[in-house]
Design an enzyme around this catalytic site. Structure first.
Site, PDB file in Angstrom:
ATOM      1  N   TYR A   6       0.676  -1.120  -0.107  1.00 26.38           N
ATOM      2  CA  TYR A   6       0.186  -0.391  -0.374  1.00 26.38           C
ATOM      3  C   TYR A   6       1.073   1.425  -0.442  1.00 26.38           C
ATOM      4  O   TYR A   6       0.502   2.077   0.870  1.00 26.38           O
ATOM      5  CB  TYR A   6      -0.936   0.327   0.839  1.00 26.38           C
ATOM      6  N   TYR A 133     -14.145  -4.557   1.924  1.00 27.05           N
ATOM      7  CA  TYR A 133     -12.419  -4.706   2.223  1.00 27.05           C
ATOM      8  C   TYR A 133     -12.728  -6.260   2.537  1.00 27.05           C
ATOM      9  O   TYR A 133     -13.266  -7.069   3.750  1.00 27.05           O
ATOM     10  CB  TYR A 133     -12.050  -4.350   2.833  1.00 27.05           C
ATOM     11  N   ASP A 223     -17.286 -12.499   6.746  1.00 25.38           N
ATOM     12  CA  ASP A 223     -15.735 -12.500   6.905  1.00 25.38           C
ATOM     13  C   ASP A 223     -15.301 -11.969   8.218  1.00 25.38           C
ATOM     14  O   ASP A 223     -15.784 -10.680   8.199  1.00 25.38           O
ATOM     15  CB  ASP A 223     -15.034 -11.714   5.484  1.00 25.38           C
ATOM     16  N   LYS A 250      -5.917 -13.470  11.534  1.00 24.07           N
ATOM     17  CA  LYS A 250      -5.598 -12.556  11.898  1.00 24.07           C
ATOM     18  C   LYS A 250      -5.163 -12.883  13.424  1.00 24.07           C
ATOM     19  O   LYS A 250      -4.021 -13.253  13.752  1.00 24.07           O
ATOM     20  CB  LYS A 250      -6.378 -11.316  12.084  1.00 24.07           C
TER      21      LYS A 250
END
Length: 401
Positions: A6, A133, A223, A250
């Site tokens: 990014y 996202y 998600d 995560k």
């Protein structure tokens, strides 16, 4: 040269070197920094937690990796047994991958093949949220709704059939009534849209989505790569509204090693189960079910349960709400808290450009997101450490003119 995520490599600020970590702190040659964002929201136990380190070290001495196709390993089996007990809604079939993005890809591919296996080939459309996202792989980007993460798709000729809607019940109902014969699945980040702008929405939206999915035979996919293990104030939002497919990552491994799980209920699994080899799910990430990653996940779940992390999460939220109550500044558009996630949103992206260096100067590691500065701290953070992070956020906001 490391090609940074990014970032425009020509103009990016120099990265600072991390030499170690302990507790909530990242160590640099100059100073220790409170990591206010848990290394992209995953390091819930802090750095170098001795039990997490030992779980990985101990497993590494026995077996570092083995292919999961045609073989098995004890940590992978134990993790699936634990997830069967731990996850809500009958999500007892577990497909392992190596990251959140690949876990989402598994979920999308699984959902599409579910319809094909059932002879419903016209159900090729997916519903997603505006500003969603779900990762950076092509399919995961397609169901995302944030323009920043979809730019490359403008140059692609082949695209998934996806429609994006806002998080309002009228928009949800309109989409289902108009498209239900074509809809295969509806994928959401439940309650907290992370990288798309740290946006919160009401759980009643998800409850209505569950009703509509049941009514029209559409799969509901959660998600919870970012939202799971407490980030919304719920252990999992899936505890409140049961999806058909759930993606975890995560914090699942405490930020120690990459891994993800795509969990499905029996309705989904049985569409793949039979004598016909064409029904099989033809997918297989190399590092899915990695023994060290599974050992880390087992220890991460153990710590979460044993040390009553939900109490820690409630305390963090209490402090954030107290410290941010009534806060305002000239360029601040909104201040909001959900679970252990606290956000100060500015009027414009340029308003946050100085925060990274400002935070560093105040002993805090962070990375602004869009027009927001925020904290999603490790759950072991102390009140004084958290207050320092929040004071840094407020002090910066008051300097922006």
């Amino acid at each position: 040269m490391i090609w940074r995520p990014y970032a425009q490599m020509k103009t990016m600020a120099p990265p600072y070197m991390i030499t170690g970590g302990h507790g909530v702190y990242l160590e640099t040659p100059e100073k220790d920094l409170i990591d206010s964002i848990s290394s992209w929201w995953c390091v819930i136990h802090g750095y170098q937690h001795p039990e997490m380190v030992e779980a990985i070290r101990s497993q590494a001495e026995k077996l570092t990796h083995a292919i999961l196709a045609g073989t098995s390993n004890e940590p992978a089996v134990k993790l699936s047994e634990k997830l069967t007990e731990w996850l809500p809604g009958g999500l007892k079939y577990h497909f392992y991958s190596d990251s959140g993005s690949t876990g989402v890809e598994v979920a999308l591919k699984m959902a599409l093949q579910y319809s094909v296996n059932r002879g419903e080939r016209d159900r090729r459309m997916m519903l997603s949220l505006k500003d969603a996202y779900h990762g950076d792989t092509f399919g995961a980007m397609e169901v995302g709704g944030s323009p920043d993460y979809r730019r490359l798709l403008n140059h692609r000729s082949m695209r998934l059939n996806v429609e994006h809607i806002p998080t309002t019940i009228p928009a949800l109902e309109e989409a289902f009534y108009r498209l239900h014969g074509q809809l295969n699945s509806f994928i959401v980040e439940p309650l907290l849209q992370g990288a798309g702008g740290l946006k919160f929405y009401d759980i009643e939206f998800l409850r209505r989505a569950r009703q509509l999915c049941d009514e029209f035979g559409v799969l509901l996919i959660f998600d919870e790569v970012a939202t799971g293990m407490g980030r919304t104030g719920y252990r999992y939002v899936s505890d409140e509204v049961a999806p058909d497919i759930l993606v975890l990552g995560k914090a699942l491994t405490g930020g120690c090693i990459g891994h993800s799980v795509t969990a499905a209920n029996e309705k989904v699994f049985m569409a793949f189960y039979g004598d016909d080899p064409e029904l099989a799910f033809m997918h297989g990430p190399t590092f899915g079910g990695n023994p060290m990653a599974c050992a880390a996940a087992l220890k991460s779940i153990e710590l979460f349960e044993r040390d009553d992390y939900m109490s820690k999460i409630r305390k963090i939220e209490e402090i954030e709400r107290r410290e941010l109550k009534g806060f305002a500044a000239p360029k601040v558009r909104d201040v909001r808290v959900l679970g252990p996630t606290a956000v100060i949103e500015f009027e414009d992206r340029k308003d946050v450009l100085g925060y990274r260096q400002f935070a560093y100067d105040h002993g805090v590691h962070t990375r602004p997101l869009g027009n927001c500065i925020y904290t999603m701290p490790p759950y072991i953070i102390s009140e004084s450490e958290l207050t320092h992070v929040l004071d840094t956020m407020k002090e910066y906001a008051e300097t922006v003119r």
